[in-house]
Every structure is written in structure tokens, then in C-alpha cells.
Motif scaffolding. Structure first.
Motif, mmCIF file in Angstrom:
data_model
loop_
_atom_site.group_PDB
_atom_site.id
_atom_site.type_symbol
_atom_site.label_atom_id
_atom_site.label_comp_id
_atom_site.label_asym_id
_atom_site.label_seq_id
_atom_site.Cartn_x
_atom_site.Cartn_y
_atom_site.Cartn_z
ATOM 1 N N HIS A 1 0.810 -1.222 0.000
ATOM 2 C CA HIS A 1 0.000 0.000 0.000
ATOM 3 C C HIS A 1 0.844 1.273 0.000
ATOM 4 O O HIS A 1 0.493 2.250 -0.664
ATOM 5 N N ASP A 2 1.956 1.277 0.740
ATOM 6 C CA ASP A 2 2.738 2.508 0.849
ATOM 7 C C ASP A 2 3.415 2.862 -0.470
ATOM 8 O O ASP A 2 3.535 4.051 -0.821
ATOM 9 N N VAL A 3 3.831 1.851 -1.223
ATOM 10 C CA VAL A 3 4.415 2.122 -2.551
ATOM 11 C C VAL A 3 3.329 2.596 -3.511
ATOM 12 O O VAL A 3 3.554 3.484 -4.342
ATOM 13 N N ILE A 4 2.146 2.016 -3.397
ATOM 14 C CA ILE A 4 1.015 2.479 -4.217
ATOM 15 C C ILE A 4 0.783 3.967 -3.970
ATOM 16 O O ILE A 4 0.577 4.743 -4.917
ATOM 17 N N ASP A 5 0.835 4.392 -2.716
ATOM 18 C CA ASP A 5 0.650 5.806 -2.380
ATOM 19 C C ASP A 5 1.764 6.673 -2.962
ATOM 20 O O ASP A 5 1.533 7.820 -3.341
ATOM 21 N N GLN A 6 2.965 6.115 -3.038
ATOM 22 C CA GLN A 6 4.107 6.902 -3.520
ATOM 23 C C GLN A 6 4.093 7.078 -5.032
ATOM 24 O O GLN A 6 4.397 8.159 -5.547
ATOM 25 N N VAL A 7 3.746 6.007 -5.766
ATOM 26 C CA VAL A 7 3.948 6.045 -7.224
ATOM 27 C C VAL A 7 2.651 6.057 -8.025
ATOM 28 O O VAL A 7 2.684 6.239 -9.231
ATOM 29 N N ASN A 8 1.513 5.850 -7.417
ATOM 30 C CA ASN A 8 0.154 5.714 -7.957
ATOM 31 C C ASN A 8 -0.120 4.261 -8.364
ATOM 32 O O ASN A 8 0.810 3.486 -8.596
ATOM 33 N N ILE A 9 -1.377 3.918 -8.453
ATOM 34 C CA ILE A 9 -1.762 2.521 -8.633
ATOM 35 C C ILE A 9 -1.356 1.976 -10.002
ATOM 36 O O ILE A 9 -1.014 0.791 -10.126
ATOM 37 N N TYR A 10 -1.371 2.817 -11.026
ATOM 38 C CA TYR A 10 -0.986 2.343 -12.361
ATOM 39 C C TYR A 10 0.474 1.908 -12.371
ATOM 40 O O TYR A 10 0.819 0.817 -12.836
ATOM 41 N N GLU A 11 1.345 2.767 -11.856
ATOM 42 C CA GLU A 11 2.772 2.441 -11.825
ATOM 43 C C GLU A 11 3.053 1.278 -10.876
ATOM 44 O O GLU A 11 3.913 0.437 -11.147
ATOM 45 N N ALA A 12 2.323 1.222 -9.766
ATOM 46 C CA ALA A 12 2.499 0.115 -8.821
ATOM 47 C C ALA A 12 2.115 -1.215 -9.462
ATOM 48 O O ALA A 12 2.760 -2.249 -9.226
#
Length: 256
Positions: free
Chosen positions: A134-145
Motif C-alpha cells: 500500500h505505501d508504494v502504491i501511495d508513492q507512485v500511484n496505482i498504475y505504476e504500482a
């Protein structure tokens, strides 16, 4: 000696073609005719499954004809939830795999998914899983994650693929890639990846449900259902919530 209904039932269970049913339909006993009809329905269902499976292998066959040896199907699950990771799977199946019934994981019952999950694990040449929290999703956005999860899944394969079949999203990981809209219903490899990703993530969310009760994660898998939103309203967010997603932001502001 006249065959008993029980003997005929056992015999019909081994019938492989509708032409073999003629004698049973001609039997004057209604019980035998009923068994023959049941066997005919079974054969029809099996034929449809085979036809569907053969259709879903066409992209794999095309890649094999171009010289590919190891074709990885790739799919993800978890782009929409408010909590938990996005999970991707990459699956390489043998060219002679016969995984009848494999389809888009969303079209399958939970019991069927879990059954096929085990079948795929036993059949696959290699399976790779990519998990982006979840924290990486917040950092890079869901598409990039999601792209990161897909790339991680490929990198976690124990056999290097020479062709990728990807559900919807162009990955740009290697030269030989085919991106298919609704690929999880068009390609057996992508469908297999869809099932592996879905069951893997569901298992994770059920574990989170024990750690963070009150959000109904065991049923909604982190999606924004009524029970989940009620949990956010009453309890606030958990460490696995995606803070960049709107309902979670609103909960944070409320408790601040």
C-alpha cells in the motif's frame, strides 16, 4: 444376462463419444434412458470446455509458431481496493497443459478458483508472484504500482520467458510482448495468472482481517463495500490502507 442399472451407470461413466450412447437410448427401461441423457449432458459440457480451452490457447499457439518456448501469462488483482497490496502473477504453462475450466478469475466461484489454483501450481513450469504494498502504491500511484508488480512477477519466475502475454497493460519488459484487452478471458496463460494472483491476494486479505478486525476484509478483500466504509467511519484507517485513495483520505481528515 441383462445388465443392471448399476452396471450401466458404471459403463456410461466411461463413455467418451455421443455415438456410444445409441444403444442406451434404445433400451426400453426409463432408468437407462435417463442415465443416457445425463451422460449426453456430461459429454456436451466436456466438449464445450474443450472448445473454450482450445480457443483460449490460440495466442500461445501463435507465439509457439514464432519460435517461443516459454510463454508467460501475466495478470494482476487489487487495483481498486482501498487497502492491501496489488498482486500480480506470471505463469508459464507447458505447451501440452490441459487445464479445462480455466478462465478469468472474476468469472469463477471461490471453490473453483481454489481448485484451479492447486491444479495450476501442479501443472505450471514456473510461477512468479509480484506484490507491491500500500505505501508504494501511495508513492507512485496505482498504475505504476501495478506495472512494478507485473515486472516483479516476471523476475520471480525460475524459468526465463521468451514471450509475454499480458492482460490489458503494455509492460515494456521485453521485445516479444502481446497485450490483450480482457486477456484473462482470451488466453489460458493469462487466465491462469489471474487465478494465481486472485487466490494469493485473497489469502493475504483474510490474514489481514484477523490482524485488523472491523473492516470485513475477509469478505470484501479491501474493496470499498458498505461494511468496509463503516469500519473506516468508526475505527479510522489501518496501517494497510491506501492513504492516496479518496475514502481513506476522508477518514483520516475525520479523525484528525
Amino acid at each position: 444376462m441383462t445388465k443392471t442399472i448399476k452396471m450401466i451407470k458404471n459403463e456410461l461413466s466411461n463413455v467418451k463419444h455421443p455415438d456410444e450412447l445409441t444403444a442406451f437410448f434404445n433400451d426400453p427401461r426409463k432408468g437407462v434412458q435417463k442415465l443416457a441423457e445425463q451422460a449426453n449432458k456430461r459429454l456436451t459440457k466436456e466438449a464445450l470446455l474443450l472448445e473454450k480451452y482450445e480457443t483460449m490457447c490460440r495466442y500461445e499457439r501463435a507465439a509457439y509458431q514464432k519460435g517461443a518456448r516459454y510463454i508467460a501469462g501475466i495478470d494482476e488483482v487489487g487495483r481498486g481496493p482501498l487497502a492491501g497490496p496489488v498482486v500480480s502473477a506470471a505463469v508459464i504453462l507447458p505447451s501440452d497443459a490441459k487445464l479445462f475450466g480455466v478462465n478469468d478469475s472474476k468469472q469463477l466461484s471461490e471453490a473453483k478458483r481454489e481448485y484451479l489454483f492447486e491444479e495450476i501450481k501442479q501443472t505450471a513450469v514456473s510461477i512468479g508472484i509480484g506484490i507491491i504494498p500500500h505505501d508504494v502504491i501511495d508513492q507512485v500511484n496505482i498504475y505504476e504500482a501495478t506495472k512494478l508488480a507485473m515486472k516483479a512477477a516476471v523476475e520471480n519466475l525460475t524459468v526465463e520467458p521468451d514471450h509475454l502475454l499480458i492482460d490489458a497493460m503494455p509492460l515494456g519488459y521485453m521485445e516479444n510482448e502481446t497485450s490483450l484487452i480482457k486477456g484473462d478471458s482470451l488466453s489460458v496463460s493469462i487466465a491462469a495468472a489471474s487465478i494465481i494472483a486472485k487466490v494469493t491476494r485473497d489469502q493475504m486479505m483474510r490474514q489481514y482481517a484477523r490482524t485488523y478486525p472491523g473492516y470485513d476484509f475477509e469478505h470484501n478483500m479491501g474493496y470499498g463495500t458498505k461494511n468496509h466504509l463503516q469500519g473506516l467511519k468508526e475505527l479510522g484507517i489501518t496501517p494497510i490502507h491506501r492513504k492516496s485513495f479518496s475514502p481513506v483520505k476522508e477518514s483520516m481528515l475525520h479523525f484528525e
